[in-house]
Scaffold this motif. Sequence first.
Motif, PDB file in Angstrom:
ATOM      1  N   ARG A  20       7.930 -49.906  -1.440  1.00 21.95           N
ATOM      2  CA  ARG A  20       7.932 -48.292  -0.625  1.00 21.95           C
ATOM      3  C   ARG A  20       6.857 -47.698  -0.327  1.00 21.95           C
ATOM      4  N   VAL A  21       6.245 -47.169  -0.778  1.00 21.67           N
ATOM      5  CA  VAL A  21       4.640 -46.871  -0.956  1.00 21.67           C
ATOM      6  C   VAL A  21       3.752 -47.263  -0.327  1.00 21.67           C
ATOM      7  N   ARG A  22       3.953 -48.758  -0.600  1.00 16.07           N
ATOM      8  CA  ARG A  22       2.632 -48.847   0.615  1.00 16.07           C
ATOM      9  C   ARG A  22       3.023 -49.239   2.080  1.00 16.07           C
ATOM     10  N   ARG A  23       4.870 -49.269   2.478  1.00 12.15           N
ATOM     11  CA  ARG A  23       5.277 -48.811   3.329  1.00 12.15           C
ATOM     12  C   ARG A  23       4.770 -47.466   3.673  1.00 12.15           C
ATOM     13  N   ARG A  24       5.609 -46.564   3.189  1.00  9.44           N
ATOM     14  CA  ARG A  24       5.094 -44.946   3.718  1.00  9.44           C
ATOM     15  C   ARG A  24       3.339 -44.944   4.092  1.00  9.44           C
ATOM     16  N   ARG A  25       2.502 -45.277   3.279  1.00 11.19           N
ATOM     17  CA  ARG A  25       1.443 -45.371   3.145  1.00 11.19           C
ATOM     18  C   ARG A  25       0.746 -45.847   4.734  1.00 11.19           C
ATOM     19  N   SER A  26       1.112 -46.822   5.012  1.00 11.37           N
ATOM     20  CA  SER A  26       1.080 -47.843   5.440  1.00 11.37           C
ATOM     21  C   SER A  26       1.054 -46.886   7.272  1.00 11.37           C
ATOM     22  N   GLN A  27       2.582 -46.606   6.842  1.00 15.31           N
ATOM     23  CA  GLN A  27       2.851 -45.341   8.559  1.00 15.31           C
ATOM     24  C   GLN A  27       2.363 -44.597   8.566  1.00 15.31           C
ATOM     25  N   LEU A  28       1.565 -43.861   7.779  1.00 18.80           N
ATOM     26  CA  LEU A  28       1.058 -42.519   7.340  1.00 18.80           C
ATOM     27  C   LEU A  28      -0.916 -43.012   8.016  1.00 18.80           C
ATOM     28  N   ILE A  29      -0.460 -44.110   7.755  1.00 25.60           N
ATOM     29  CA  ILE A  29      -2.676 -44.392   8.319  1.00 25.60           C
ATOM     30  C   ILE A  29      -1.988 -45.152   9.999  1.00 25.60           C
ATOM     31  N   ASP A  30      -0.726 -45.037  10.299  1.00 29.56           N
ATOM     32  CA  ASP A  30      -0.944 -46.251  11.820  1.00 29.56           C
ATOM     33  C   ASP A  30      -0.738 -44.523  12.359  1.00 29.56           C
ATOM     34  N   VAL A  31      -0.241 -43.456  11.925  1.00 31.02           N
ATOM     35  CA  VAL A  31       0.140 -42.125  12.643  1.00 31.02           C
ATOM     36  C   VAL A  31      -1.342 -41.353  12.833  1.00 31.02           C
ATOM     37  N   ALA A  32      -2.147 -41.708  11.449  1.00 30.51           N
ATOM     38  CA  ALA A  32      -3.268 -41.240  12.068  1.00 30.51           C
ATOM     39  C   ALA A  32      -4.323 -41.304  12.748  1.00 30.51           C
ATOM     40  N   LEU A  33      -4.517 -43.160  12.903  1.00 31.41           N
ATOM     41  CA  LEU A  33      -4.663 -43.692  13.186  1.00 31.41           C
ATOM     42  C   LEU A  33      -4.802 -43.420  14.767  1.00 31.41           C
ATOM     43  N   THR A  34      -3.430 -43.309  15.284  1.00 31.31           N
ATOM     44  CA  THR A  34      -3.237 -42.725  16.360  1.00 31.31           C
ATOM     45  C   THR A  34      -3.718 -41.392  16.888  1.00 31.31           C
ATOM     46  N   ALA A  35      -3.674 -40.286  15.998  1.00 32.49           N
ATOM     47  CA  ALA A  35      -4.414 -39.216  15.836  1.00 32.49           C
ATOM     48  C   ALA A  35      -5.591 -38.918  15.947  1.00 32.49           C
ATOM     49  N   MET A  36      -6.166 -39.223  15.805  1.00 34.23           N
ATOM     50  CA  MET A  36      -8.313 -40.318  15.659  1.00 34.23           C
ATOM     51  C   MET A  36      -8.120 -40.798  16.828  1.00 34.23           C
ATOM     52  N   ALA A  37      -6.956 -41.717  17.257  1.00 35.38           N
ATOM     53  CA  ALA A  37      -7.976 -41.970  18.452  1.00 35.38           C
ATOM     54  C   ALA A  37      -7.587 -41.343  19.794  1.00 35.38           C
ATOM     55  N   GLU A  38      -6.663 -40.420  19.695  1.00 41.43           N
ATOM     56  CA  GLU A  38      -6.009 -39.999  20.657  1.00 41.43           C
ATOM     57  C   GLU A  38      -7.241 -37.923  20.718  1.00 41.43           C
ATOM     58  N   ASN A  39      -8.122 -37.966  19.891  1.00 43.60           N
ATOM     59  CA  ASN A  39      -8.936 -37.224  19.992  1.00 43.60           C
ATOM     60  C   ASN A  39      -8.094 -35.483  19.485  1.00 43.60           C
ATOM     61  N   ARG A  40      -6.973 -35.850  18.253  1.00 40.27           N
ATOM     62  CA  ARG A  40      -5.755 -34.913  17.698  1.00 40.27           C
ATOM     63  C   ARG A  40      -6.321 -34.652  16.343  1.00 40.27           C
ATOM     64  N   TRP A  41      -7.527 -35.117  16.056  1.00 39.65           N
ATOM     65  CA  TRP A  41      -7.960 -34.985  14.648  1.00 39.65           C
ATOM     66  C   TRP A  41      -8.204 -33.904  13.875  1.00 39.65           C
ATOM     67  N   ARG A  42      -8.524 -33.182  14.839  1.00 39.20           N
ATOM     68  CA  ARG A  42      -8.837 -31.777  14.313  1.00 39.20           C
ATOM     69  C   ARG A  42      -7.747 -30.926  14.037  1.00 39.20           C
ATOM     70  N   SER A  43      -6.915 -31.321  14.991  1.00 43.59           N
ATOM     71  CA  SER A  43      -5.666 -30.164  14.289  1.00 43.59           C
ATOM     72  C   SER A  43      -4.700 -30.329  14.109  1.00 43.59           C
ATOM     73  N   ALA A  44      -5.230 -31.889  13.504  1.00 37.81           N
ATOM     74  CA  ALA A  44      -3.840 -32.079  13.055  1.00 37.81           C
ATOM     75  C   ALA A  44      -3.104 -31.878  11.686  1.00 37.81           C
ATOM     76  N   THR A  45      -2.021 -31.985  10.764  1.00 39.64           N
ATOM     77  CA  THR A  45      -1.679 -31.629  10.016  1.00 39.64           C
ATOM     78  C   THR A  45      -0.823 -31.813   9.224  1.00 39.64           C
ATOM     79  N   VAL A  46      -0.616 -32.660   7.707  1.00 39.74           N
ATOM     80  CA  VAL A  46       0.266 -33.016   7.022  1.00 39.74           C
ATOM     81  C   VAL A  46       1.648 -32.823   7.650  1.00 39.74           C
ATOM     82  N   ALA A  47       2.219 -31.502   7.946  1.00 42.32           N
ATOM     83  CA  ALA A  47       3.402 -31.576   8.144  1.00 42.32           C
ATOM     84  C   ALA A  47       4.062 -32.347   9.691  1.00 42.32           C
ATOM     85  N   GLY A  48       3.052 -32.113  10.427  1.00 40.53           N
ATOM     86  CA  GLY A  48       2.699 -32.758  11.744  1.00 40.53           C
ATOM     87  C   GLY A  48       3.074 -33.916  11.326  1.00 40.53           C
ATOM     88  N   LEU A  49       1.957 -35.196  10.628  1.00 38.54           N
ATOM     89  CA  LEU A  49       1.631 -36.359  10.942  1.00 38.54           C
ATOM     90  C   LEU A  49       3.155 -36.985   9.978  1.00 38.54           C
TER      91      LEU A  49
END
Length: 225
Positions: A20-49
Amino acid sequence: MLRVSSAGKRSYGGESAPDRVRRRRSQLIDVALTAMAENRWRSATVAGLCVEAQLNKRYFYESFPDLDTLASAVIDEVSVEVGHAAVAAYVASIELPLADQARAAVDAVVDALGTDPRKALVLLGGVADSPTAHARRNDAMQGLTAILVGHARSVHGVELEDDSLASTAPAFVIGGTAQAILSWADGSASIDRARLVEDIALLWLALGESAAGIARARLEAAGQR
């Protein structure tokens, strides 16, 4: 349903706690990858991700202490995938002619990045992000350059190894390859995948042969002094 495995570890729905920990970590990496690719990383927050990943905020901190660590994990995961793909292609084609080796390596890298354009944008520098992520990306690209350096030395021998081109040529190749793949991934280069692979492989070969020739001429000139 909560169950207890034979090893005494609790599982839920057949999924163990570590899974479950690995799955949740993978989910976070996936949404972070999307945020970075869409140039939204500088405005990203823990809560938002966490909202994007459909996870409770507390699950973020079971894997990452902060956003910079998550960004580094994203780049590390992509660079490791690309590096492994390139090495595996070289190993599998080591007995083939040099042109086939180059084509196999380029095909593997393009496949690793081209199947998910987000990876190309993030690893190859097509988006803005944090200084930490930028430094991590530089480390990743240096690692890919080292792979190419090692292969070039095994192919071209001591002539190239003893010349400054042993360092500058592979770095030049990696930089150009990165830009070519990035242009293809973001749609600015109108070229199909097969032609992209062929063009990059031919350029790798042409530059490698030219660099080895220049290095050989320099050594011969030095020996005549």
